[in-house]
Design an enzyme around this catalytic site. Structure first.
Site, PDB file in Angstrom:
ATOM      1  N   HIS A  23      20.442   9.722  27.855  1.00  0.00           N
ATOM      2  CA  HIS A  23      19.300   9.449  27.926  1.00  0.00           C
ATOM      3  C   HIS A  23      18.325  10.400  27.977  1.00  0.00           C
ATOM      4  O   HIS A  23      17.425  11.076  28.684  1.00  0.00           O
ATOM      5  CB  HIS A  23      19.299   8.838  29.551  1.00  0.00           C
ATOM      6  CG  HIS A  23      19.697   7.436  29.757  1.00  0.00           C
ATOM      7  ND1 HIS A  23      20.304   7.062  31.321  1.00  0.00           N
ATOM      8  CD2 HIS A  23      20.069   6.533  29.056  1.00  0.00           C
ATOM      9  CE1 HIS A  23      20.749   5.961  31.014  1.00  0.00           C
ATOM     10  NE2 HIS A  23      20.814   5.555  29.716  1.00  0.00           N
ATOM     11  N   HIS A  79      24.328  -5.457  24.524  1.00  0.00           N
ATOM     12  CA  HIS A  79      23.116  -4.589  24.974  1.00  0.00           C
ATOM     13  C   HIS A  79      22.443  -4.186  23.979  1.00  0.00           C
ATOM     14  O   HIS A  79      22.919  -3.491  23.071  1.00  0.00           O
ATOM     15  CB  HIS A  79      23.946  -3.711  25.921  1.00  0.00           C
ATOM     16  CG  HIS A  79      23.087  -2.693  26.895  1.00  0.00           C
ATOM     17  ND1 HIS A  79      21.911  -3.123  27.358  1.00  0.00           N
ATOM     18  CD2 HIS A  79      23.307  -1.404  27.205  1.00  0.00           C
ATOM     19  CE1 HIS A  79      21.294  -2.081  28.097  1.00  0.00           C
ATOM     20  NE2 HIS A  79      22.140  -1.299  28.000  1.00  0.00           N
ATOM     21  N   GLU A  81      20.615  -1.570  24.155  1.00  0.00           N
ATOM     22  CA  GLU A  81      20.360   0.019  24.290  1.00  0.00           C
ATOM     23  C   GLU A  81      20.780   0.722  22.977  1.00  0.00           C
ATOM     24  O   GLU A  81      22.096   0.284  22.528  1.00  0.00           O
ATOM     25  CB  GLU A  81      20.850   0.494  25.676  1.00  0.00           C
ATOM     26  CG  GLU A  81      20.153   1.875  26.104  1.00  0.00           C
ATOM     27  CD  GLU A  81      20.377   2.450  27.219  1.00  0.00           C
ATOM     28  OE1 GLU A  81      21.008   1.793  28.152  1.00  0.00           O
ATOM     29  OE2 GLU A  81      19.772   3.200  27.729  1.00  0.00           O
ATOM     30  N   ASP A  83      22.558   3.261  22.400  1.00  0.00           N
ATOM     31  CA  ASP A  83      23.610   3.881  22.424  1.00  0.00           C
ATOM     32  C   ASP A  83      24.935   2.671  22.046  1.00  0.00           C
ATOM     33  O   ASP A  83      25.910   3.153  21.545  1.00  0.00           O
ATOM     34  CB  ASP A  83      24.421   4.462  23.776  1.00  0.00           C
ATOM     35  CG  ASP A  83      24.169   3.696  24.967  1.00  0.00           C
ATOM     36  OD1 ASP A  83      23.333   2.746  24.850  1.00  0.00           O
ATOM     37  OD2 ASP A  83      24.835   3.845  25.917  1.00  0.00           O
ATOM     38  N   HIS A 145      22.950  -3.087  33.046  1.00  0.00           N
ATOM     39  CA  HIS A 145      21.832  -2.557  33.674  1.00  0.00           C
ATOM     40  C   HIS A 145      20.263  -2.815  32.974  1.00  0.00           C
ATOM     41  O   HIS A 145      19.417  -2.394  33.569  1.00  0.00           O
ATOM     42  CB  HIS A 145      21.997  -1.242  34.093  1.00  0.00           C
ATOM     43  CG  HIS A 145      21.972  -0.427  32.735  1.00  0.00           C
ATOM     44  ND1 HIS A 145      21.111   0.836  32.501  1.00  0.00           N
ATOM     45  CD2 HIS A 145      22.435  -0.217  31.359  1.00  0.00           C
ATOM     46  CE1 HIS A 145      21.167   1.285  31.172  1.00  0.00           C
ATOM     47  NE2 HIS A 145      22.131   0.489  30.519  1.00  0.00           N
ATOM     48  N   ASP A 164      28.326  -1.678  29.723  1.00  0.00           N
ATOM     49  CA  ASP A 164      27.801  -0.443  30.516  1.00  0.00           C
ATOM     50  C   ASP A 164      28.593  -0.684  31.752  1.00  0.00           C
ATOM     51  O   ASP A 164      28.922   0.362  32.401  1.00  0.00           O
ATOM     52  CB  ASP A 164      26.379  -0.117  30.459  1.00  0.00           C
ATOM     53  CG  ASP A 164      25.954   0.611  29.445  1.00  0.00           C
ATOM     54  OD1 ASP A 164      26.689   1.140  28.759  1.00  0.00           O
ATOM     55  OD2 ASP A 164      24.575   0.324  29.292  1.00  0.00           O
ATOM     56  N   TYR A 192      28.485   7.778  37.226  1.00  0.00           N
ATOM     57  CA  TYR A 192      27.781   6.628  36.575  1.00  0.00           C
ATOM     58  C   TYR A 192      27.229   5.759  37.257  1.00  0.00           C
ATOM     59  O   TYR A 192      26.117   5.094  37.199  1.00  0.00           O
ATOM     60  CB  TYR A 192      28.987   6.154  35.788  1.00  0.00           C
ATOM     61  CG  TYR A 192      28.559   5.215  34.626  1.00  0.00           C
ATOM     62  CD1 TYR A 192      28.578   5.700  33.123  1.00  0.00           C
ATOM     63  CD2 TYR A 192      28.540   4.026  34.793  1.00  0.00           C
ATOM     64  CE1 TYR A 192      28.287   4.863  31.944  1.00  0.00           C
ATOM     65  CE2 TYR A 192      28.062   2.932  33.850  1.00  0.00           C
ATOM     66  CZ  TYR A 192      27.805   3.600  32.499  1.00  0.00           C
ATOM     67  OH  TYR A 192      27.562   2.736  31.480  1.00  0.00           O
ATOM     68  N   HIS A 225      31.812   2.736  27.605  1.00  0.00           N
ATOM     69  CA  HIS A 225      32.010   4.001  27.878  1.00  0.00           C
ATOM     70  C   HIS A 225      33.024   4.488  28.478  1.00  0.00           C
ATOM     71  O   HIS A 225      33.464   3.751  29.521  1.00  0.00           O
ATOM     72  CB  HIS A 225      30.841   4.719  28.386  1.00  0.00           C
ATOM     73  CG  HIS A 225      29.428   4.565  28.089  1.00  0.00           C
ATOM     74  ND1 HIS A 225      29.015   5.193  26.671  1.00  0.00           N
ATOM     75  CD2 HIS A 225      28.373   3.707  28.553  1.00  0.00           C
ATOM     76  CE1 HIS A 225      27.794   4.788  26.686  1.00  0.00           C
ATOM     77  NE2 HIS A 225      27.360   4.038  27.504  1.00  0.00           N
TER      78      HIS A 225
HETATM   79 FE   LIG Z   1      22.976   0.889  28.753  1.00  0.00          FE
HETATM   80 FE   LIG Z   2      25.683   2.511  27.287  1.00  0.00          FE
END
Ligand SMILES: [Fe+2]
Ligand SMILES: [Fe+2]
Ligand SMILES: Cc1cc2nc3c(=O)[nH]c(=O)nc-3n(C[C@H](O)[C@H](O)[C@H](O)COP(=O)(O)O)c2cc1C
Length: 395
Positions: A23, A79, A81, A83, A145, A164, A192, A225
């Site tokens: 992040h 998701h 995001e 990544d 999230h 995630d 995490y 992850h």
């Molecule tokens: Fe995420």
């Molecule tokens: Fe992630």
């Protein structure tokens, strides 16, 4: 290296050994991370999630070890995001006709990131699609999230891919939980949870209940992850349930910053009082410590004391950053205490107290202010405050 995780299911992700912050620079990742993407070979070939954009070529290389990337029919984007969706464009360059399956919010957020008109198909909880021998079920997981987050469940293989959730920033040469150091694994899983999921703890509990009520057999949990949970996969679900309950331990953490040691000496004396009551505690100079690791100590502790000298009518910046994080993460079931040294106006302790209250931390005491360097009498008061904190923890 590609790894087969079940018949016709391949891990095609990337291990990022060198990642030290995530992040941007908001989250320290001392042990690197992995971006897990999964390829399912069936009548329809499905890629579940991609990787962070800088690793997109590696993803394509990995997919190419199993199938021609142009043969991908469906990309599930659990998701939006970056990544996990960062390499969507690259994947779809090879297979431009592929369908992108995501939640309704996922489509909006992916469009917001990439501004491309891909072939979206949105799904919500209860939807499923057959891809040949395998059936994919989708479970919306908003705010776990992000509002777009969802889980994919492979019914025949009994594999849950929760993106995630249940992840860890943990680079290893191995893909499964039973192959790695358990202490490292749980340190990373907890860090995490604390830093990413704490504010959504009530949603975590509700989602766990919902998924367990569906009665889906789960033989493996494959997050986006870190390692995959194949040995006793539900152990991490149980841990999440425990963490989401936020029942802290009978311990304290004293976090402070100091310019000329006065506030540090106060912290040490409060610690002496805690030690007299056999309360385990940590003293953390927040200006020279890792904030994310410190927040793990906060998460574990039922009591948190924050100290800062007054500087130009304010607390020191490292303490501000800590207080901002406490307000953002919204820890539950904690009591707090403010302390610090000052020279003339002395606003620091009041600012800390106010911010702790705003963070939902109970503050029953006015706190302790000490003018300039603490005298023996001041240190005595600090020790007494430590003893009081200890007693309140034991009750
Ligand atoms: Fe995420
Ligand atoms: Fe992630
Ligand atoms: C740059 C600077 C600004 C300060 N501003 C204030 C202030 O606005 N109000 C105040 O009461 N004390 C102020 N002080 C005095 C400190 O709070 C005092 O020196 C205190 O004992 C420092 O505690 P420490 O040893 O924990 O850093 C300031 C000190 C410095 C060095």
């Amino acid at each position: 290296m590609v790894e087969q995780i079940a018949e016709d299911v391949y891990w095609v992700g990337v291990v990022d050994w060198d990642l030290r912050s995530f992040h941007g620079h908001e989250l320290s990742t001392h042990r690197g991370s992995t971006y897990n993407a999964y390829l399912i070979r069936d009548d329809k070939n499905v890629l579940v999630d991609t990787v962070w954009d800088p690793f997109k070529e590696r993803l394509i290389e990995n997919i190419s070890e199993v199938i021609d990337p142009s043969e991908i029919d469906i990309v599930v984007a659990n998701h939006a995001e970056t990544d996990h969706s960062g390499a969507l464009g690259e994947v779809l360059r090879y297979s431009p006709g592929a369908t992108v399956i995501c939640s309704k919010m996922g489509e909006k957020n992916i469009r917001g990131h990439f501004h491309r008109d891909w072939n979206f198909q949105t799904v919500s909880t209860g939807d499923s699609i057959g891809i040949g021998d395998e059936t994919l079920h989708f479970i919306g997981a908003p705010m776990l999230h992000w509002p777009d987050s969802m889980f994919t469940y492979l019914a025949e293989k009994k594999i849950l891919m929760p993106n995630d959730a249940f992840g860890q920033h943990y680079a290893t040469g191995f893909r499964f939980n039973d192959q790695v150091d358990q202490c490292e694994l749980y340190q990373e899983a907890l860090k995490y949870y604390v830093n990413i999921l704490t504010p959504f703890s009530s949603q975590v509990t509700a989602k766990i209940d919902e998924v367990l009520e569906l009665g889906l057999p789960v033989e493996m949990i494959a997050p986006s992850h870190g390692v995959l949970w194949r040995e006793e996969p539900l152990q991490i679900v149980e841990k999440y349930r425990q963490w989401a309950a936020q029942e802290p331990e009978e311990r304290a953490v004293l976090l402070y910053d100091t310019m000329w040691e006065a506030t540090r000496r106060m912290a040490e004396a409060i610690g002496d009082g805690l030690a007299e009551n056999d309360i385990p505690f940590k003293l953390i100079d927040i200006a020279v410590s890792d904030l994310n690791d410190a927040l793990v100590e906060v998460f574990r502790s039922a009591f948190i004391a924050v100290g800062s000298p007054t500087a130009n009518g304010e607390v020191l910046p490292a303490v501000s950053a800590l207080l901002t994080s406490l307000k953002a993460l919204k820890f539950k079931n904690k009591s707090g205490f403010a302390f610090g040294s000052y020279g003339w106006s002395g606003e620091g302790v009041g600012i800390i107290r106010h911010n702790l209250e705003e963070a939902g931390i109970r503050v029953e005491d006015e706190g302790l202010r000490c003018k300039w360097q603490p005298a023996a009498e001041d240190l005595k008061k600090c020790r007494a405050a430590g003893r009081d904190i200890g007693r309140s923890l034991k009750n």
